[in-house]
Write an enzyme that holds these catalytic residues in place. Sequence first.
Site: not given
Length: 284
Positions: A53, A97, A120
């Site tokens: 990412k 994460q 997200d």
Amino acid sequence: MTAKLINGKDLAASIRRQLAQRVQALVDRGHRPGLAVVLVGEDPASQVYVRNKIKACSDTGITSIEHRLPADTSQEALLELIARLNDDETVDGILVQLPVPDHINPERIIEAIDPLKDVDGFHPNNIGNLVIGREGFLPCTPYGVMKMIESTGYDLTGKHAVIVGRSNIVGKPQTLMLLAKNATVTVVHSRTRDLAAMTRQADVLVAAVGKAKLIGADMVKPGAMVLDVGINRDENGALCGDVDTEAVSRVAGWISPVPGGVGPMTIAMLLTNTVEAVERRLLK
Ligand code: NAD
């Protein structure tokens, strides 16, 4: 029949190129998009995801701000960091994460993120917006699947989409996104009776289970479009999806590979959400 390939790697590269231009336009207006990436602990898979990412950010011109915290970080300390990132004007998107270590409640963490920075798309506000068809951030993996379907020119209206898996991050939001495109949607899961009878009815089949090669050729309708979200290891340790790609390719009309399918698209959609976070704030 040999299925046509839905190449997520190439599609993601083209999305990233277009994003780089949008990033430059924002930089010209005085703001470079910034994504804060928070990793708690040393889960090896998470480290790989975070690295990918961050690299994709820098290729696109997005600043990534990495916060690596030890596995014993308290929930309180993590919440404090999120509060600081919420207030930080250089941070447009916040990604924690998952999974987080067991002593931290992931729901508390997701809910602490400002919904306007929730790139997200996991915050209940954004999921709620998706349910009622309002603008918000879409969860990156099912959003990427939608872009892959769109790239083929396939019209979902009236088609039967079957999703295998009902997780909050893939299966459930995928259901809502396919419904919004006028598909008739069936969700099947670990308690479904006669999985194959259901999957064989699919014009579009999305597999998001986490079981190597679960979907065999006998479970797929001839000509169907098959999207493989799974990331697994096969008996030889090689990366594979939830679909037996080789066998299913002989039956399906379209198929996405693993690797090089949904994975790179997930990252491209994360970057898309980050750029959109800025554009919504500055341009609308
Ligand atoms: P999850 O474990 O949260 O959910 C799996 C779902 O599969 C559950 O709803 C369960 O009911 C269903 N299921 C389990 N066994 C089944 C069976 N035998 N038959 C039918 N359904 C069954 O997983 P998740 O987070 O949704 O992830 C699913 C897979 O997708 C994993 O392999 C994960 O690594 C992968 N994934 C990939 C990306 C990407 O970027 N490509 C992103 C997220 C997840």
